[in-house]
Structures are given as structure tokens and as C-alpha cells.
Design a protein around this motif. Structure first.
Motif, PDB file in Angstrom:
ATOM      1  N   UNK A  41       0.831  -1.197   0.000  1.00  0.00           N
ATOM      2  CA  UNK A  41       0.000   0.000   0.000  1.00  0.00           C
ATOM      3  C   UNK A  41       0.866   1.248   0.000  1.00  0.00           C
ATOM      4  N   UNK A  42       0.632   2.149   0.945  1.00  0.00           N
ATOM      5  CA  UNK A  42       1.439   3.365   1.041  1.00  0.00           C
ATOM      6  C   UNK A  42       2.853   3.087   1.528  1.00  0.00           C
ATOM      7  N   UNK A  43       3.126   1.864   1.954  1.00  0.00           N
ATOM      8  CA  UNK A  43       4.480   1.458   2.329  1.00  0.00           C
ATOM      9  C   UNK A  43       5.148   0.631   1.231  1.00  0.00           C
ATOM     10  N   UNK A  44       4.607   0.688   0.018  1.00  0.00           N
ATOM     11  CA  UNK A  44       5.189  -0.047  -1.109  1.00  0.00           C
ATOM     12  C   UNK A  44       6.590   0.482  -1.420  1.00  0.00           C
ATOM     13  N   UNK A  45       7.382  -0.348  -2.076  1.00  0.00           N
ATOM     14  CA  UNK A  45       8.786  -0.026  -2.302  1.00  0.00           C
ATOM     15  C   UNK A  45       9.159  -0.038  -3.770  1.00  0.00           C
ATOM     16  N   UNK A  46      10.228   0.692  -4.065  1.00  0.00           N
ATOM     17  CA  UNK A  46      10.937   0.572  -5.335  1.00  0.00           C
ATOM     18  C   UNK A  46      12.328   0.034  -4.993  1.00  0.00           C
ATOM     19  N   UNK A  47      13.237  -0.002  -5.958  1.00  0.00           N
ATOM     20  CA  UNK A  47      14.579  -0.518  -5.679  1.00  0.00           C
ATOM     21  C   UNK A  47      15.625   0.547  -5.959  1.00  0.00           C
ATOM     22  N   UNK A  48      16.583   0.639  -5.053  1.00  0.00           N
ATOM     23  CA  UNK A  48      17.751   1.497  -5.243  1.00  0.00           C
ATOM     24  C   UNK A  48      18.981   0.639  -4.971  1.00  0.00           C
ATOM     25  N   UNK A  49      19.814   0.482  -5.971  1.00  0.00           N
ATOM     26  CA  UNK A  49      20.991  -0.367  -5.812  1.00  0.00           C
ATOM     27  C   UNK A  49      20.647  -1.805  -5.513  1.00  0.00           C
ATOM     28  N   UNK A  50      19.492  -2.247  -6.012  1.00  0.00           N
ATOM     29  CA  UNK A  50      19.064  -3.622  -5.779  1.00  0.00           C
ATOM     30  C   UNK A  50      18.438  -3.862  -4.422  1.00  0.00           C
ATOM     31  N   UNK A  51      18.225  -2.799  -3.643  1.00  0.00           N
ATOM     32  CA  UNK A  51      17.678  -2.928  -2.288  1.00  0.00           C
ATOM     33  C   UNK A  51      16.316  -2.223  -2.238  1.00  0.00           C
ATOM     34  N   UNK A  52      15.292  -2.866  -1.667  1.00  0.00           N
ATOM     35  CA  UNK A  52      13.985  -2.204  -1.557  1.00  0.00           C
ATOM     36  C   UNK A  52      14.063  -0.941  -0.710  1.00  0.00           C
ATOM     37  N   UNK A  53      13.363   0.086  -1.161  1.00  0.00           N
ATOM     38  CA  UNK A  53      13.272   1.356  -0.454  1.00  0.00           C
ATOM     39  C   UNK A  53      11.846   1.874  -0.608  1.00  0.00           C
ATOM     40  N   UNK A  54      11.243   2.318   0.471  1.00  0.00           N
ATOM     41  CA  UNK A  54       9.861   2.764   0.452  1.00  0.00           C
ATOM     42  C   UNK A  54       9.680   3.958  -0.493  1.00  0.00           C
ATOM     43  N   UNK A  55       8.577   3.955  -1.213  1.00  0.00           N
ATOM     44  CA  UNK A  55       8.274   5.071  -2.116  1.00  0.00           C
ATOM     45  C   UNK A  55       8.023   6.362  -1.346  1.00  0.00           C
ATOM     46  N   UNK A  56       7.481   6.232  -0.143  1.00  0.00           N
ATOM     47  CA  UNK A  56       7.252   7.359   0.750  1.00  0.00           C
ATOM     48  C   UNK A  56       8.021   7.070   2.037  1.00  0.00           C
ATOM     49  N   UNK A  57       8.683   8.071   2.590  1.00  0.00           N
ATOM     50  CA  UNK A  57       9.544   7.845   3.757  1.00  0.00           C
ATOM     51  C   UNK A  57       8.772   7.139   4.870  1.00  0.00           C
ATOM     52  N   UNK A  58       9.417   6.132   5.446  1.00  0.00           N
ATOM     53  CA  UNK A  58       8.803   5.333   6.503  1.00  0.00           C
ATOM     54  C   UNK A  58       9.811   5.012   7.598  1.00  0.00           C
ATOM     55  N   UNK A  59       9.308   4.984   8.808  1.00  0.00           N
ATOM     56  CA  UNK A  59      10.045   4.480   9.959  1.00  0.00           C
ATOM     57  C   UNK A  59       8.990   4.129  11.009  1.00  0.00           C
ATOM     58  N   UNK A  60       9.408   3.524  12.093  1.00  0.00           N
ATOM     59  CA  UNK A  60       8.491   3.288  13.200  1.00  0.00           C
ATOM     60  C   UNK A  60       9.112   3.861  14.465  1.00  0.00           C
ATOM     61  N   UNK A  61       8.297   3.938  15.518  1.00  0.00           N
ATOM     62  CA  UNK A  61       8.736   4.478  16.789  1.00  0.00           C
ATOM     63  C   UNK A  61       8.818   3.353  17.826  1.00  0.00           C
ATOM     64  N   UNK A  62       9.527   3.617  18.908  1.00  0.00           N
ATOM     65  CA  UNK A  62       9.598   2.646  20.003  1.00  0.00           C
ATOM     66  C   UNK A  62       8.210   2.321  20.545  1.00  0.00           C
ATOM     67  N   UNK A  63       7.289   3.252  20.394  1.00  0.00           N
ATOM     68  CA  UNK A  63       5.932   3.062  20.908  1.00  0.00           C
ATOM     69  C   UNK A  63       5.044   2.248  19.973  1.00  0.00           C
ATOM     70  N   UNK A  64       5.545   1.877  18.799  1.00  0.00           N
ATOM     71  CA  UNK A  64       4.735   1.144  17.815  1.00  0.00           C
ATOM     72  C   UNK A  64       4.739  -0.359  18.125  1.00  0.00           C
ATOM     73  N   UNK A  65       4.097  -0.698  19.221  1.00  0.00           N
ATOM     74  CA  UNK A  65       4.171  -2.062  19.754  1.00  0.00           C
ATOM     75  C   UNK A  65       3.606  -3.104  18.799  1.00  0.00           C
ATOM     76  N   UNK A  66       2.507  -2.782  18.109  1.00  0.00           N
ATOM     77  CA  UNK A  66       1.885  -3.780  17.240  1.00  0.00           C
ATOM     78  C   UNK A  66       2.796  -4.140  16.075  1.00  0.00           C
ATOM     79  N   UNK A  67       3.438  -3.146  15.476  1.00  0.00           N
ATOM     80  CA  UNK A  67       4.334  -3.415  14.352  1.00  0.00           C
ATOM     81  C   UNK A  67       5.582  -4.146  14.822  1.00  0.00           C
TER      82      UNK A  67
END
Length: 426
Positions: A41-67
Motif C-alpha cells: 500500500x502506502x508502504x510499497x517499495x521501489x529498488x535502489x541499488x538492488x535494495x527495496x526502499x519505500x516510495x514514501x519515507x517510513x520508519x516506526x517508533x519505540x511506541x509502535x508495539x503492534x508493528x
């Protein structure tokens, strides 16, 4: 567990794949229908140097317990690493450090009283455990009263106007509380990108007999009486399901389901998102995240991903995101991407006077029409229930995670709440 159910899920993002994973593990027959040709979905990726990279910047927080729990459940816990990246603000033609509380208090536009009001209002929002008290308030009105007009004008108003444009004055304080209260200074990222999480979910689903089908743009969802939910796709294919979970944005579901215009699913409004991924031959900014607090800039934020993840991962390329939330009719959404990039380059040069177009080795552009719900005080009353007018169809979309507005972890948590309520998981 109930008798084995034939479950359909529309959307192969975090919500859809998590729901499918939970259901297939207890023996249900699962088919995921995805309109695109990629996962996430919105966390879909493309490839840079053969490595997946999110199309839109993504990270998670220490508080993101479910993920975090899902990542560990999939055996990827060792690949999740937490970082302490830097943050800055571009305002008044200068870069301002904004990483630590000490940096924040030293903002050049703050006097001693402003610094105290900024610190006190921020600490209050961190301390308040439930944001219900802010449901009926707008963010800017609250901030002007408690953080002060100068602090609001320097920090909060530019951010809200950059993100929501003319709707900034309408944004709910509950939404801002959630953004401040739930976030941490440490950011998490999976080695090799979040694509690994979604690929692991897909593999796990298919290993247990489920299916994930791509290129399945849904045209209609129908249910006659107590019969199965029937999904018809643009390619002419048709599916019947005992139970259907729809994870697409509300307007897309409403259109496919033929719901009347006065239905609640039509009423909440969304902004679109646009994002450039620039592959550079050198670093462009001294921070991971740079908020743009200049009203004349045509973009909201600049994120140098390789200030958090080493450029060697991407073949030495420095990864710079240039992101925006805009109306779908806005010129930044409709302009040809090449022309749009040419428009943005002079503004990147304002941030870094040495910046040259030649630094960009390759670029990628993505846009999504329904990426950012506009969370107003009225928003909560318009959130549709998971139950829909069709007894076999359940809606699970990002508009239902109030007072948050989106996020991988909240999507995972919602998926698990929905499957539990439907008796589809262990």
C-alpha cells in the motif's frame, strides 16, 4: 474457531496482509486482491541499488508495539534496528537544529518566556494519557493559547499549513496530541526495508494455502440478501466470499459498494501525497528530517534517508525524499513529474546553496490520491463503523484509527482487532 471460511480481503497493505496472515494461520481460506502490482500500500517499495526502499519515507517508533510484535512474529526481529537521527527546521533562510529538547529551547525566535511556554505545552501533551479532552478543540487555537502566539507562528502554524494548506485552522487538537504524545526520539527501520515484512507476510499466507493476487482493481462490491459478498474486478474476474474485509480508503469503498452520497464513508476528506526519491551522489542536508517552515516553499519536508541508513546499503547513493500532502486538484499533484522536479530544484538550492541538478543521478516519483485524512473536530463523528450496510462486508481503513491518521503499527493493530471481532484468528 468457526467453520472454515472463504475470506476475501481487498488491499495488500499492512491491514490487509495482517488480517490475511491471522486468518490463514487458523485454517481459513484467504484471497487478497490488490489493485497494484506491488505489496505494502502506502508502504510499497521501489529498488535502489538492488535494495527495496519505500516510495514514501517510513520508519516506526519505540511506541509502535503492534508493528514491532509483528516483525518479531515473522522472525525479523534481528533486522529491526533503532536509530537516533537528527532533525532540523528551515526557516528565515537558515537551518535550525531541532533534534534535542535543548536544541528546541534555543530556537532563534524564542525568548526565555517563549522557550518556557514551548517546553511546558509540549510536556503537557506528553503527560496527558488520553486525548479525549482535545476532541472538540482545534490545534492552532489551543497552541496559540498555551504555547503562545510566537511559538505557534514559528513552529506549529508553518507545519500545519504546510501539511493541510487552507484547512490548517480546522485540524483537531486531538490529532496533534496523538502525534506528540505517541512518538519517540528513536526511530526504527528494518534492514533491507519494510518490504521484507510484507514479503514475509505474503510468503506465510501462500505457504498456508492463501492467495495474493495483483492487478485486481475492484469495480464493484455487491451482496444480495444473505448471499455471499461478490467482488467484480476491472479485468472481468469475479469472486464470491463468505466474508469480505475492505481496507481501501473510504471513498474507494463507497464508490465500489454503490453507497448513497449521504453515507458517512463519503464525508471524511483526504489529501493526496506526492513524493520524490532523489538518488544523489552526495549528501544534501545535515539532517535526517528537515521540516520546511517557509510559507512560499512548494513542499513540506525533506528527508535524507541515508542520514539514518548508511549510503553503502544503496550502492553509495544518498537518498533524499521530497514530500508533500496536497489536494488532488493542486498543480503539485497534476504537473508532469519532470517539470515538477525542475520547479523544486531552486528551492533545494535555497536550503543548500551548493546544490546542483547534476547531483541527482536518478529520481523516482510516486503519488497517492487518498493518503492523508483531514482530521477536524467533526471528524470523529463521521468515522464509519467497521460494519457496513452489507452484512458480510467489513470496512477496515485508516480513517478508523482516530486520533491517529495513519501508520503501519496502527494498521496492524486495527487488522488484529477486526479479525478478533469476526472470530477469524486464534
Amino acid at each position: 474457531m468457526e467453520l472454515r471460511m472463504n475470506l476475501g480481503i481487498i488491499g495488500a497493505g499492512a491491514t490487509g496482509l495482517t488480517a490475511a496472515w491471522d486468518a490463514v494461520r487458523v485454517g481459513h481460506q484467504v484471497t487478497v486482491l490488490e489493485a497494484a502490482d506491488e505489496l505494502g500500500g502506502l508502504a510499497a517499495s521501489l529498488e535502489v541499488g538492488g535494495v527495496p526502499l519505500e516510495r514514501y519515507y517510513h520508519h516506526i517508533f519505540r511506541s509502535d508495539k503492534a508493528m514491532i510484535a509483528l516483525i518479531e512474529e515473522l522472525g525479523l526481529g534481528d533486522a529491526l534496528r533503532f536509530h537516533k537521527p537528527t532533525t532540523g527546521i528551515y526557516r528565515g533562510g537558515q537551518l535550525i537544529d531541532f533534534t534535542t529538547p535543548f536544541d528546541m529551547l534555543r530556537h532563534p525566535e524564542f525568548g526565555p518566556v517563549d522557550a518556557v511556554r514551548f517546553a511546558g505545552s509540549s510536556a503537557l501533551l506528553k503527560a496527558v494519557r488520553k486525548g479525549d479532552r482535545y476532541n472538540d478543540l482545534t490545534a492552532l487555537a489551543w497552541l496559540r493559547r498555551w504555547a503562545g502566539k510566537k511559538v505557534t507562528a514559528a513552529i506549529w502554524e508553518p507545519l500545519l499549513r504546510g501539511k493541510f494548506g487552507d484547512r490548517a485552522e480546522q485540524v483537531s487538537m486531538a490529532w496533534l496530541w496523538a502525534r506528540i504524545h505517541c512518538r519517540t526520539f528513536e526511530l526504527g527501520y528494518v534492514d533491507g526495508g519494510f518490504e521484507r515484512v510484507y514479503a514475509a507476510l505474503k510468503d506465510g499466507i501462500e505457504e498456508r494455502g492463501g492467495k495474493v493476487e495483483f492487478g485486481k482493481a475492484v469495480e464493484s462490491i455487491r451482496q444480495d440478501g444473505a448471499d455471499d459478498a461478490v467482488v467484480t474486478c476491472a479485468d472481468g474476474s469475479s469472486y464470491g466470499f463468505d466474508r469480505l474485509i475492505v481496507t481501501t480508503p473510504q471513498p474507494a469503498f463507497a464508490k465500489a459498494a454503490g453507497l448513497p452520497d449521504d453515507s458517512a464513508v463519503w464525508k471524511n476528506q483526504y489529501l493526496g501525497a506526492t513524493c520524490f526519491v532523489l538518488e544523489l551522489d552526495r549528501s544534501a542536508i545535515p539532517y535526517y528530517w528537515l521540516n520546511i517552515n517557509e510559507p512560499d516553499f512548494p513542499f513540506l519536508a525533506v528527508v535524507e534517508h541515508t542520514k539514518m541508513i548508511d549510503p553503502s546499503v544503496y550502492g553509495g547513493r544518498h537518498i533524499l525524499y521530497v514530500g508533500n500532502y496536497v489536494e488532488r486538484e493542486d498543480w503539485r499533484f497534476t504537473t508532469d513529474p519532470g517539470e515538477l522536479l525542475d520547479t523544486f530544484v531552486p528551492y533545494l538550492r535555497r536550503i543548500n546553496p551548493a546544490f546542483e541538478r547534476s547531483w541527482i543521478q536518478t529520481w523516482h516519483f510516486s503519488k497517492a490520491g487518498f493518503a492523508q485524512p483531514v482530521v477536524t473536530p467533526e471528524y470523529r463523528a463521521l468515522i464509519p463503523a467497521h460494519e457496513t450496510p452489507m452484512s458480510r462486508v467489513t470496512l477496515a481503513t485508516m480513517a478508523q484509527i482516530y486520533p491517529q491518521d495513519r501508520g503501519q503499527s496502527y494498521s496492524v493493530a486495527m487488522a488484529r482487532e477486526v479479525t478478533a471481532a469476526l472470530g477469524l484468528n486464534a
